[in-house]
Design an enzyme around this catalytic site. Structure first.
Site, PDB file in Angstrom:
ATOM      1  N   SER A 556      -4.939  -6.725  -3.992  1.00 22.72           N
ATOM      2  CA  SER A 556      -5.025  -5.783  -5.096  1.00 22.72           C
ATOM      3  C   SER A 556      -6.492  -5.599  -5.479  1.00 22.72           C
ATOM      4  O   SER A 556      -7.286  -5.164  -4.657  1.00 22.72           O
ATOM      5  CB  SER A 556      -4.156  -6.268  -6.258  1.00 22.72           C
ATOM      6  N   ASP A 641       4.246   1.034  -3.089  1.00 18.30           N
ATOM      7  CA  ASP A 641       3.347   0.424  -4.068  1.00 18.30           C
ATOM      8  C   ASP A 641       2.964   1.456  -5.129  1.00 18.30           C
ATOM      9  O   ASP A 641       2.519   2.555  -4.800  1.00 18.30           O
ATOM     10  CB  ASP A 641       2.090  -0.096  -3.356  1.00 18.30           C
ATOM     11  N   HIS A 677       4.075  -3.503  -4.621  1.00 14.19           N
ATOM     12  CA  HIS A 677       2.798  -4.187  -4.735  1.00 14.19           C
ATOM     13  C   HIS A 677       2.875  -5.669  -4.379  1.00 14.19           C
ATOM     14  O   HIS A 677       1.921  -6.229  -3.837  1.00 14.19           O
ATOM     15  CB  HIS A 677       2.274  -4.027  -6.163  1.00 14.19           C
TER      16      HIS A 677
END
Length: 705
Positions: A556, A641, A677
């Site tokens: 991330s 995501d 995610h």
């Protein structure tokens, strides 16, 4: 800012290329963005169109190439997977916690992907009642995640939300626990929820089209959700909202906040039609958070210092002019949370990068403030400690979690009368784990400006300390989030093969308080990247590692870190894993329609402002790709995501390939086409992903046993 498109397709036959053992080559369609007198050329902008079948085809071709590249590690992946599974107790249950007349817990069963949520009435040996089986929810789904999970005070209803794609867009359901039936009308795009004390009124928040929680509604059981009452709407796109109920059950709270500013409204939980009163209006760059005890609000705020203090305010008149000091601000201690109970207050603090739990006995004492001030002592130099699930208001015990990189997750109850902790449950780690076989150390790398950056190093006893051991370095460094110093059984697969594991607690994170975050965001973001490089150089200089055997990972915002340091020092790393990476900084932050963008102007900067644009262009990984001898890189993403859209890593890989057609080291992209995610939602599916990653690391580091 303006944009233009020019088509000049340079399309390779991706499947044919893959069959020849070559990576697929993405077509190029020039897209230009003009901002601040500069032109940003993006040849892969077309990948944003999720409905274009060529996008999915390209990602599947990349998956085929990745699988081909990793085919020789098939047996290793199988061994790793079996080993990872061997270190979890497949049939297990969590420590039960009390809420009203029930004890609640979750349990897992061998072979089942998801938890089963249960309760027992009054006694721990009472018959079990299954209130929600996530495995049943997942039937016919490729992904299943739970969001909200709130039980009414009378224990008759469960409000829960589900996401079946990974996009973190949850649908709210209400279940009657007496008959097991779910009310007919689900509520889409739901976020946080809270029950009023009448046990039939549910407050809930929904998201806008950019996934920003912005509206608070009131729902009555059995009513049509279309007719639900709108209570509050936040119009500022930098702000999100969340609803909850205090532990005392006296008040409902509506928290409204951006990354840097917040305010709180409250209403009596007994009166569903009461006015929601504002405690104090928002002030730019000031945050405050509220809990209650007696006739006072206890407010954690940074209005007088970045590391927060605690003040009190009368519930009857909580405006700023009535705020009084309770726990003073300290430059060296970050107050991270305040939890109130009928007779005590628990403070979650962070000092010298380590979590501390401080309890104040507020039964009348000699100083008329608190009778005792207790800090729970912990036995290890590196650890994690946090307040756990505490649903009871009238109690003399605090439930907390303790663990370290070499001590499994443990649940304790601390008694404020005896000042003693009692172990409730420690996670069992089967498969031959012996804590005494491992060592954890705390190091400090000196940065160029005199800052000392903490590094946590974990290794198996007997691992050579001469620079020859394979080395794995992890980093994040954003949003003020501290790297967790907890136990991860998966790491044993690396440690037992002689890999040294290290966590770099770099600026931009919250490991050393709010100033540590401030010094690694906005116009000081470069400190995050130079800190990580400094940590690696320090570890090399002190014979923990060498560049030929260093693998690094970040996910991330940690993927932004990976992209930046790989551009800055491609020579320093043997292998890189960047997961769901935020690498297309400029295009994302110039698009206000995307989830997170506007709110994150306060973390990265607003590139519509020239000074911020110029600074962000220094490190944006996608914009700084070049012809270079990059290390071997594995890029991972998920098609659904919502935090970092799949196209960022896909474009990043395509552009890096185009710039380096004769690259010596492989570059592979692996996309989970049915997740979000966090990757796979099922625990066994997730371990297959970990086995894939570890096989990549181990083969690149020359460890193939």
């Amino acid at each position: 800012m303006t944009a233009s498109l020019t088509s000049h397709p340079l399309i390779a036959d991706a499947p044919a290329a893959q069959q020849q053992g070559k990576p697929p080559i993405a077509k190029r369609i020039t897209h230009e963005t003009h901002v601040h007198g500069k032109t940003l050329q993006d040849d892969y902008f077309w990948m944003r169109d999720k409905q274009d079948p060529e996008v999915a085809a390209y990602l599947e071709a990349e998956n085929a190439y990745a699988d081909s590249f990793m085919a020789s590690t098939g047996l290793l992946q199988k061994r790793l997977y079996d080993e990872l599974v061997s270190h979890i107790k497949e049939t297990d249950e969590s420590a039960p916690y009390k809420q009203g007349d029930y004890f609640y817990y979750s349990r897992t069963e061998a072979g089942q992907q998801y938890p089963i949520y249960c309760r027992r009435h009054l006694k721990l040996d009472a018959p079990e009642e299954v209130i929600l089986d996530q495995n049943q929810l997942a039937i016919g789904e490729k992904f299943m995640s739970l969001g909200a999970f709130a039980i009414s005070d009378d224990a008759n209803y469960l409000a829960y939300s589900t996401d079946n794609t990974g996009f973190r867009q949850y649908t709210l359901h209400i279940k009657d626990l007496a008959n097991g039936k779910v009310f007919a009308e689900p509520i889409p795009r739901a976020n946080s929820v809270a029950w009023a004390n009448d046990n039939k009124t549910l407050l809930y928040v929904i998201e806008d089209s950019a996934k920003r929680p912005y509206r608070l509604y009131r729902h009555t059981l059995g009513a049509d959700p279309v007719k639900d009452t709108l209570i509050f709407e936040e119009s500022d796109e930098k702000f999100t909202i969340g609803v909850g109920k205090g532990r005392s059950r006296r008040f409902l709270y509506l928290e409204i906040g951006s990354h840097t500013t917040s305010e709180v409204r409250f209403a009596p939980a007994d009166d569903t039609n009461a006015e929601w009163k504002l405690i104090a209006p928002r002030v730019h760059d000031q945050e405050y958070y509220v809990d209650d005890q007696g006739d006072q609000f206890y407010i954690r705020t940074n209005h007088a210092g970045r590391n927060f203090e605690v003040i009190t305010a009368p519930i009857a008149a909580p405006a700023r002019e009535n705020w009084k000091p309770f726990i003073a601000h300290r430059d060296y201690v970050m107050i991270e949370d305040v939890s109130t109970f009928a007779d005590f207050i628990a403070l979650s603090e962070r000092e010298n990068g380590l979590q501390q739990l401080r309890l104040l006995d507020t039964r009348s004492g000699s100083d008329n403030r608190f009778r005792a001030d207790m800090r729970i002592a912990f036995p290890e130099p590196v650890y994690s400690a946090s307040v756990s699930t505490n649903r009871e208001w009238h109690t003399h015990t605090l439930r907390y979690n303790y663990q370290s990189p070499i001590t499994p997750s443990s649940v304790y109850d601390y008694d404020i009368n005896t000042h003693q902790s009692t172990l409730v449950k420690q996670n069992e780690v089967p498969g031959g784990f012996e804590r005494a076989n491992y060592v954890v150390e705390r190091l400090f790398a000196p940065a160029k400006n005199g800052v000392k950056v903490p590094i946590s190093v974990i290794h198996r006893k007997g691992t050579p300390h001469n620079g020859t051991a394979p080395f794995y370095l992890y980093g994040y460094g954003s949003y003020g989030i501290s790297l967790p110093l907890g136990f991860n059984a998966n790491r044993l697969a690396l440690l037992d093969r002689g890999v040294v594991v290290a966590l770099a607690h770099i600026r931009g994170g919250g490991d050393l308080g709010k100033p540590w975050h401030d010094d690694g965001k906005m116009m000081r973001k470069m400190n995050t990247f130079t800190d990580f490089i400094t940590c690696a150089e320090y570890l090399i200089a002190n014979k923990f590692a060498n560049p030929e055997r260093i693998a690094i990972e970040g996910r991330s915002a940690g993927g932004l870190l990976m992209g930046a340091v790989t551009n800055m020092r491609p020579d320093l790393w043997k292998a890189v894993l960047t997961g769901v990476p935020f690498v297309d900084v400029m295009n994302t932050m110039l698009d206000a329609s995307l989830p997170l963008t506007v709110g994150e102007y306060e973390e990265w900067g607003n590139p519509n402002e020239k000074a911020a644009f110029d600074y962000m262009m220094q490190y944006s990984p996608y914009d700084n790709l070049k012809k270079a001898n990059y290390p071997t890189i594995l890029v991972k993403t998920s098609f659904n995501d919502s935090q970092v859209m799949y196209w960022e890593p896909a474009k990043y890989v395509a552009k890096m390939r185009a710039l380096n057609p004769d690259a010596k080291n492989p570059l592979i992209l692996k996309t989970n086409m049915a997740a979000g995610h966090g990757g796979a939602s099922g625990r066994y599916d997730y371990l297959h992903e970990v086995a894939f990653d570890y096989a990549f690391f181990l083969t690149q580091l020359g460890v193939e046993k």
